[in-house]
Design an enzyme around this catalytic site. Structure first.
Site, PDB file in Angstrom:
ATOM      1  N   ASN A  75       0.870  -1.173   0.000  1.00 31.26           N
ATOM      2  CA  ASN A  75       0.000   0.000   0.000  1.00 31.26           C
ATOM      3  C   ASN A  75       0.912   1.229   0.000  1.00 31.26           C
ATOM      4  O   ASN A  75       1.417   1.637   1.040  1.00 31.26           O
ATOM      5  CB  ASN A  75      -0.882  -0.061   1.264  1.00 31.26           C
ATOM      6  CG  ASN A  75      -1.834   1.120   1.354  1.00 31.26           C
ATOM      7  OD1 ASN A  75      -1.722   2.086   0.613  1.00 31.26           O
ATOM      8  ND2 ASN A  75      -2.763   1.033   2.301  1.00 31.26           N
TER       9      ASN A  75
ATOM     10  N   ARG B  70      -2.469  -1.861  -3.548  1.00 31.37           N
ATOM     11  CA  ARG B  70      -3.575  -0.912  -3.431  1.00 31.37           C
ATOM     12  C   ARG B  70      -3.392   0.127  -4.528  1.00 31.37           C
ATOM     13  O   ARG B  70      -2.325   0.712  -4.671  1.00 31.37           O
ATOM     14  CB  ARG B  70      -3.539  -0.221  -2.078  1.00 31.37           C
ATOM     15  CG  ARG B  70      -4.615   0.807  -1.965  1.00 31.37           C
ATOM     16  CD  ARG B  70      -4.452   1.667  -0.760  1.00 31.37           C
ATOM     17  NE  ARG B  70      -5.521   2.622  -0.716  1.00 31.37           N
ATOM     18  CZ  ARG B  70      -5.493   3.697   0.042  1.00 31.37           C
ATOM     19  NH1 ARG B  70      -4.473   3.936   0.831  1.00 31.37           N
ATOM     20  NH2 ARG B  70      -6.504   4.535   0.040  1.00 31.37           N
TER      21      ARG B  70
ATOM     22  N   HIS C  61     -12.013   4.964  -0.733  1.00 30.12           N
ATOM     23  CA  HIS C  61     -12.028   4.138   0.490  1.00 30.12           C
ATOM     24  C   HIS C  61     -12.838   2.850   0.298  1.00 30.12           C
ATOM     25  O   HIS C  61     -13.274   2.242   1.273  1.00 30.12           O
ATOM     26  CB  HIS C  61     -12.673   4.887   1.689  1.00 30.12           C
ATOM     27  CG  HIS C  61     -11.836   5.984   2.251  1.00 30.12           C
ATOM     28  ND1 HIS C  61     -12.392   7.126   2.784  1.00 30.12           N
ATOM     29  CD2 HIS C  61     -10.509   6.110   2.381  1.00 30.12           C
ATOM     30  CE1 HIS C  61     -11.423   7.929   3.212  1.00 30.12           C
ATOM     31  NE2 HIS C  61     -10.268   7.331   2.981  1.00 30.12           N
TER      32      HIS C  61
ATOM     33  N   ARG D 198      -8.908  18.341   4.384  1.00 34.41           N
ATOM     34  CA  ARG D 198      -9.750  18.621   3.207  1.00 34.41           C
ATOM     35  C   ARG D 198     -11.080  19.230   3.649  1.00 34.41           C
ATOM     36  O   ARG D 198     -11.626  18.849   4.685  1.00 34.41           O
ATOM     37  CB  ARG D 198     -10.026  17.339   2.423  1.00 34.41           C
ATOM     38  CG  ARG D 198      -8.809  16.776   1.765  1.00 34.41           C
ATOM     39  CD  ARG D 198      -9.171  15.671   0.782  1.00 34.41           C
ATOM     40  NE  ARG D 198      -8.040  14.796   0.600  1.00 34.41           N
ATOM     41  CZ  ARG D 198      -8.032  13.498   0.871  1.00 34.41           C
ATOM     42  NH1 ARG D 198      -9.113  12.895   1.320  1.00 34.41           N
ATOM     43  NH2 ARG D 198      -6.940  12.793   0.687  1.00 34.41           N
TER      44      ARG D 198
ATOM     45  N   GLU E 250      -7.321  -2.531   5.447  1.00 31.31           N
ATOM     46  CA  GLU E 250      -7.366  -2.568   3.988  1.00 31.31           C
ATOM     47  C   GLU E 250      -6.400  -3.614   3.443  1.00 31.31           C
ATOM     48  O   GLU E 250      -6.684  -4.256   2.433  1.00 31.31           O
ATOM     49  CB  GLU E 250      -7.017  -1.184   3.422  1.00 31.31           C
ATOM     50  CG  GLU E 250      -8.188  -0.218   3.553  1.00 31.31           C
ATOM     51  CD  GLU E 250      -7.764   1.230   3.551  1.00 31.31           C
ATOM     52  OE1 GLU E 250      -6.892   1.580   4.377  1.00 31.31           O
ATOM     53  OE2 GLU E 250      -8.304   2.001   2.757  1.00 31.31           O
TER      54      GLU E 250
END
Ligand code: ADP
Length: 595
Positions: free
Chosen positions: A7, A76, A165, A226, A373
């Site tokens: 990842n 990923r 996500h 963000r 993940e």
């Protein structure tokens, strides 16, 4: 054997090694601050300073430490664009496509691609799989993925909602279904992934049908840095009044807003909670806006699904902050969601992935789930590995490209080439006993004539003319796709030979693509006569998967796939100048089997 999951983030790398069969996590590497002097590689409590290295060097350092044999590597990949909606085996063509997607995620995709490239170099024969953050959201209905702008403009510039996500949302939804012992297909779940980046996802019957991030990860919740949702008019006002360029606006919205912008103390929720508890007004506002926005999404997603069976918190904040969970769940009683204060003080861990935090009297469930993940990517990679088992230990299937040709009866040979004529051998072709003949005929269609079509011997009980789709257009005849030998009710055609003409009443077909196999090959591939399979062609820049490929097994055959010239051209396979059944230098691989 092991599966490595990589990842690669913009400034960090996670690499986990799993046992292939059990998915037991064997090793876990973390690299932080890639591209700076402080770059460090950690495994458990061992730290190695790497110095100022980029992604490629850092990944090589990890690969050098892994002595365990690797049989597949899962990567990923943040954005799969329109094309990649499933975990995908990475071929040269796929890698090129990923490079073309960089503009969709310029901060993340280059790091992902660097990971793929280094691994392909280091382990060229190992299966590499891309697992896309956007893939889980491929099921978003049109109404959810469409922005209200002219769709011609939208399509031209790829302006649509993708969602991100996805791997985390999918993982959480699966874990919750397992815990509830209810099939995922029967549940309506809202997953709140609250990390530095944050998004909510409505998972209905196992499919993502709404999610808060959009075309980019900027839309939706208040995040670490963000902005999340903001009136587009405010952006225009900001740019005008501050005199910002597009780059400055971009930087501001992505790096200076959200919790950081509101709180003035940075993006770490722990600090903000602490200061808020001490009475810091800006931090209190940051938390209020964060929680309010989240509650708004949960309510609206329950409305979209017509109810909610489970609410899930995951990600750094979702897993660890009981305060945020409890603030979010206030007044959600109308949705049948009631938190249990004691249970909510618990947090999920490696040994307990899912913690139920709802009250026993709560009609619906609330959970905190440990995001993993890497495990989800390992599962997806393992699944693809098993599915492609025959591919990764490939026995290539030679491909032969079949040009237009015909088979004739002895009577037809005599009409076309003269009384007493027999077929004469020009060259044997790959299937035993068959040969290309010196004899050729013209095919006369209502539209045009195709001259000099070669006959394949020996003679057969029925005449059969095999042409490509393009040939059909030339001739002006629409022929059906048929297995060789099945000419019933097919169109006829006029044949002209040196000694005479013959009008067939039936016999013109477009041959169904097929593979000839000897029984040993069939056994090795795990297929039987008349199975229909998919075949992947790793072509010269035009990878292609052919579906509906018929398997024909006989001790008389040698292993070979037969496609026609149109199909070969579509896959960019070159063919020889002469050739009835021209062996190409390409190989196909059996991808999956459906009977
Ligand atoms: P990323 O999106 O970078 O993977 P994480 O999922 O690790 O981020 O989440 C990072 C966020 O989780 C940070 O805002 C951090 O403050 C927050 N966090 C971690 N532990 C706690 C905690 N105990 N309470 C509140 N927030 C926490």
């Amino acid at each position: 054997m092991t599966i490595l999951v990589l990842n690669c983030g913009s400034s960090s790398i996670k690499a986990d090694v799993f046992q292939s069969s059990t998915l037991l996590r064997l090793r876990s590497f973390r690299v932080e601050r890639v591209g700076t002097e402080q770059c460090v590689l950690k495994e458990a409590d061992i730290e190695t300073r790497l110095g100022d290295v980029g992604h490629a060097e850092a990944i090589k350092s990890i690969l050098n430490k892994i002595e365990e044999p690797i049989e597949a590597i899962g990567h990923r990949v943040v954005h799969g664009g329109e094309r990649f909606v499933h975990p995908t085996r990475i071929t040269t063509g796929v890698l090129e496509d990923l490079q073309n997607l960089v503009e969709l995620a310029p901060l993340h995709l280059p790091a992902n691609i660097a990971g793929v490239e280094v691994c392909r170099e280091h382990h060229p024969t190992v299966l590499q799989v891309a697992v896309f953050d956007t893939a889980f959201h491929a099921t978003l209905p049109r109404r959810a993925k469409t922005y209200a702008i002219d769709q011609e403009i939208a399509v031209r510039h790829g302006i649509r909602r993708f969602g991100f996500h996805g791997t985390s949302h999918k993982w959480s939804a699966q874990q919750v279904a397992l815990t509830m012992q209810v099939p995922l297909e029967e549940l309506r779940i809202v997953v709140c992934h609250l990390g530095n980046g944050a998004s909510v996802c409505a998972v209905e019957n196992g499919r993502s049908i709404e999610t808060s991030m959009g075309m980019t990860p900027l839309e939706g919740l208040v995040m670490g840095t963000r902005v999340g949702d903001i009136d587009a008019g405010a952006l225009i006002a900001l740019a005008q009044k501050e005199g910002w360029s597009l780059e400055e606006l971009d930087l501001f919205l992505n790096k200076e807003c959200g919790l950081k912008g509101l709180s003035g103390v940075g993006n770490d929720m722990r600090d903000i909670l602490e200061r808020s508890a001490e009475g810091d007004d800006k931090c209190r506002l940051a938390i209020n806006v964060f929680v309010h926005r989240l509650r708004k999404y949960i309510g609206s997603y329950a409305a979209v699904m017509g109810g909610i069976d489970a609410l899930v918190f995951t990600g750094g904040i979702g897993e660890n902050s009981n305060v945020i969970r409890s603030r979010t769940c206030q007044n959600l009683g109308f949705l049948g969601l009631r938190l249990d204060a004691d249970a909510n003080s618990e947090r999920p861990s490696t040994s307990k992935t899912v913690v139920e935090v709802s009250h026993y009297a709560s009609r619906n469930k609330i959970f905190a789930v440990r995001a993993d993940e890497e495990m989800m990517i390992a599962k997806d990679t393992q699944a693809l590995f098993n599915e492609l088992d025959t591919v990764v230990r490939p026995m290539g299937i030679p491909i032969a490209i079949s040009a237009r040709h015909l088979h004739l009866t002895q009577e037809a040979v005599e009409v076309l080439f003269g009384k007493g004529a027999t077929l004469t051998v020009k060259a044997p072709i790959s299937q035993p006993g068959q040969f290309a003949c010196n004899e050729k005929v013209d095919l006369v269609g209502p539209k045009r004539t195709i001259k000099g079509v070669r006959v394949i011997g020996p003679v057969r009980p029925a005449c059969q003319v095999e042409v490509s789709r393009t040939d059909e257009y030339t001739l002006g005849i629409d022929a059906p796709i048929r297995n060789s030998g099945d000419v019933r009710n097919s169109p006829g055609i006029k044949l002209v030979g040196p000694a005479g003409e013959l009008t067939l009443t039936e016999g013109l077909i477009c041959a169904r693509r097929h593979i000839h196999m000897d029984p040993d090959s069939a056994k090795a591939f795990g297929v039987q006569d008349k199975d229909v399979v998919e075949v992947a062609i790793d072509g010269a820049g035009r990878d292609l998967i052919f579906g509906d490929v018929l398997v024909r097994v006989s001790p008389r055959y040698v292993l070979e796939m037969h496609i026609d010239t149109d199909e070969a051209n579509a896959a960019e396979l070159r063919r020889g100048d002469v050739g009835i059944l021209q062996a190409s230098s390409f190989q196909a691989t059996l991808r999956s089997k459906k009977v």
